[in-house]
Design an enzyme around this catalytic site. Structure first.
Site, PDB file in Angstrom:
ATOM      1  N   ALA A 110      29.110 -25.284  40.320  1.00  0.00           N
ATOM      2  CA  ALA A 110      27.902 -25.835  40.940  1.00  0.00           C
ATOM      3  C   ALA A 110      28.276 -26.809  42.056  1.00  0.00           C
ATOM      4  O   ALA A 110      27.691 -26.792  43.148  1.00  0.00           O
ATOM      5  CB  ALA A 110      27.044 -26.525  39.885  1.00  0.00           C
ATOM      6  N   GLN A 156      28.568 -30.744  34.436  1.00  0.00           N
ATOM      7  CA  GLN A 156      29.931 -30.946  34.940  1.00  0.00           C
ATOM      8  C   GLN A 156      30.526 -29.650  35.494  1.00  0.00           C
ATOM      9  O   GLN A 156      31.746 -29.472  35.522  1.00  0.00           O
ATOM     10  CB  GLN A 156      30.824 -31.533  33.849  1.00  0.00           C
ATOM     11  CG  GLN A 156      30.483 -32.967  33.497  1.00  0.00           C
ATOM     12  CD  GLN A 156      30.591 -33.899  34.695  1.00  0.00           C
ATOM     13  OE1 GLN A 156      31.419 -33.722  35.579  1.00  0.00           O
ATOM     14  NE2 GLN A 156      29.714 -34.904  34.735  1.00  0.00           N
ATOM     15  N   SER A 157      29.673 -28.764  35.974  1.00  0.00           N
ATOM     16  CA  SER A 157      30.127 -27.475  36.501  1.00  0.00           C
ATOM     17  C   SER A 157      30.896 -27.638  37.810  1.00  0.00           C
ATOM     18  O   SER A 157      30.362 -28.141  38.807  1.00  0.00           O
ATOM     19  CB  SER A 157      28.916 -26.561  36.733  1.00  0.00           C
ATOM     20  OG  SER A 157      29.269 -25.432  37.490  1.00  0.00           O
ATOM     21  N   ASN A 158      32.142 -27.180  37.827  1.00  0.00           N
ATOM     22  CA  ASN A 158      32.911 -27.134  39.077  1.00  0.00           C
ATOM     23  C   ASN A 158      32.290 -26.141  40.040  1.00  0.00           C
ATOM     24  O   ASN A 158      32.252 -26.365  41.258  1.00  0.00           O
ATOM     25  CB  ASN A 158      34.354 -26.731  38.783  1.00  0.00           C
ATOM     26  CG  ASN A 158      35.068 -27.714  37.890  1.00  0.00           C
ATOM     27  OD1 ASN A 158      35.124 -28.897  38.188  1.00  0.00           O
ATOM     28  ND2 ASN A 158      35.625 -27.236  36.781  1.00  0.00           N
TER      29      ASN A 158
END
Length: 322
Positions: free
Chosen positions: A76, A72-74
């Site tokens: 990435a 859930q990396s913003n």
């Protein structure tokens, strides 16, 4: 080196009088810097860093961006969006054992943006860096020219984007006394410190690093050419809770309070913790009524839809009429 342009600047600064009253500030004391409204890939603060990092990648002749982060990396997700804008391939290195049954939140947007994922198993954060470096080596062996974008886009180069943001804040609110930001990988706070000085920036640790203060100090020192020490920084470490990705009760309360007073939605990991830290700072007197304060909204809304505990807890509050 010139940066590439990935959004329109400056982002808005919006008054938040109802939130200010709720947490104990005066109606003219609190403003929200809307860096969630950057116009790339769902928005968020990483766009400012990526303008510098993508420019460096293009200068180096790269054809592929490689970065790392959680599913859930913003960061990435926005790296994938920046790659699309720059006509580059993108590979995201993430913990996990394979393709999920259902992609949601940021992971769904990664699919929309055509990112390729390297699933790194149960890799710890430090091991994830090594796996990203291995991925770059594998790409070189196949004839590609990769560029490794650091975790969170945070480096002295990436932090230039938030030095610019600090200068925007000064232009919009010259009398600002406090700027409150989530503190993750360190680059956002470092850039703000470079522009505003350590005394005006309050970083609220979200638990992404074991101890982020030395990282912030190192980046800020490189940006300014002056020795910025970790001890000079204002860092709150009381909002981490159980762990980085685990829902923190004060953050959940802050998320719903901001939404129900100002109609602005935060994410549960970064901006909600920053708002919880702001509330705590007012409560304990670190920020006082009459002191102009800016809360940085660093984006991350897609992550709310991928956070199972947050969606379950908030969904329970849905009301029916009458």
């Amino acid at each position: 080196m010139e940066k590439v342009t990935l959004s329109a600047w400056p982002t808005p600064m919006e008054a938040a009088p109802r939130l200010a009253a709720r947490i104990g500030l005066g109606p003219d004391d609190l403003w929200i810097k809307r860096d969630d409204l950057t116009g790339l890939g769902g928005g968020g603060n990483k766009v400012r860093k990526l303008e510098w990092l993508v420019a460096d990648a293009l200068r180096c002749g790269a054809d592929t961006l490689v970065t790392l982060g959680g599913p859930q990396s913003n960061h990435a997700r926005l790296t994938a969006a920046a790659a699309a804008r720059a006509d580059l391939d993108v590979v995201l290195v993430m913990p996990g054992t394979g393709h999920p049954d259902r992609a949601d939140g940021n992971l769904l947007l990664d699919a929309v943006l055509d990112a390729r994922i390297v699933w790194a198993g149960d890799a710890a954060p430090a091991e994830l860096v090594g796996r990203a470096e291995e991925t770059c080596a594998e790409l070189r062996g196949r004839g590609a020219t990769p560029y490794l974008v650091p975790f969170g886009g945070s480096s002295a180069l990436g932090a230039r984007g938030y030095r610019e943001a600090g200068e925007e804040i000064l232009a919009q609110r010259p009398d600002v006394r406090h700027v409150v930001t989530a503190l993750g990988s360190g680059g956002t706070m470092a850039g703000l410190v470079a522009a505003l000085g350590p005394e005006r920036v309050l970083g609220v640790d979200v638990g992404a690093l074991p101890d982020p203060a030395p990282v912030v100090a190192a980046f800020a020192t490189q940006l300014t050419g002056r020795n910025v020490t970790a001890g000079a920084l204002r860092c709150r470490r009381d909002q981490v809770g159980e762990a980085y990705g685990v829902l923190h009760e004060p953050a959940l309360a802050a998320l719903t309070t901001v939404a129900r007073t100002e109609g602005i939605v935060l994410d549960p990991v970064y901006t909600a913790r920053a708002a919880a830290g702001l509330t705590a700072a007012v409560r304990d007197g670190d920020i006082r009524p009459g002191e102009p304060t800016v809360l940085l909204h660093s984006g991350g809304l897609p992550g709310l839809f991928g956070h199972a505990e947050a969606t379950r807890r908030i969904g329970r509050t849905l009301r029916t009429y009458p």
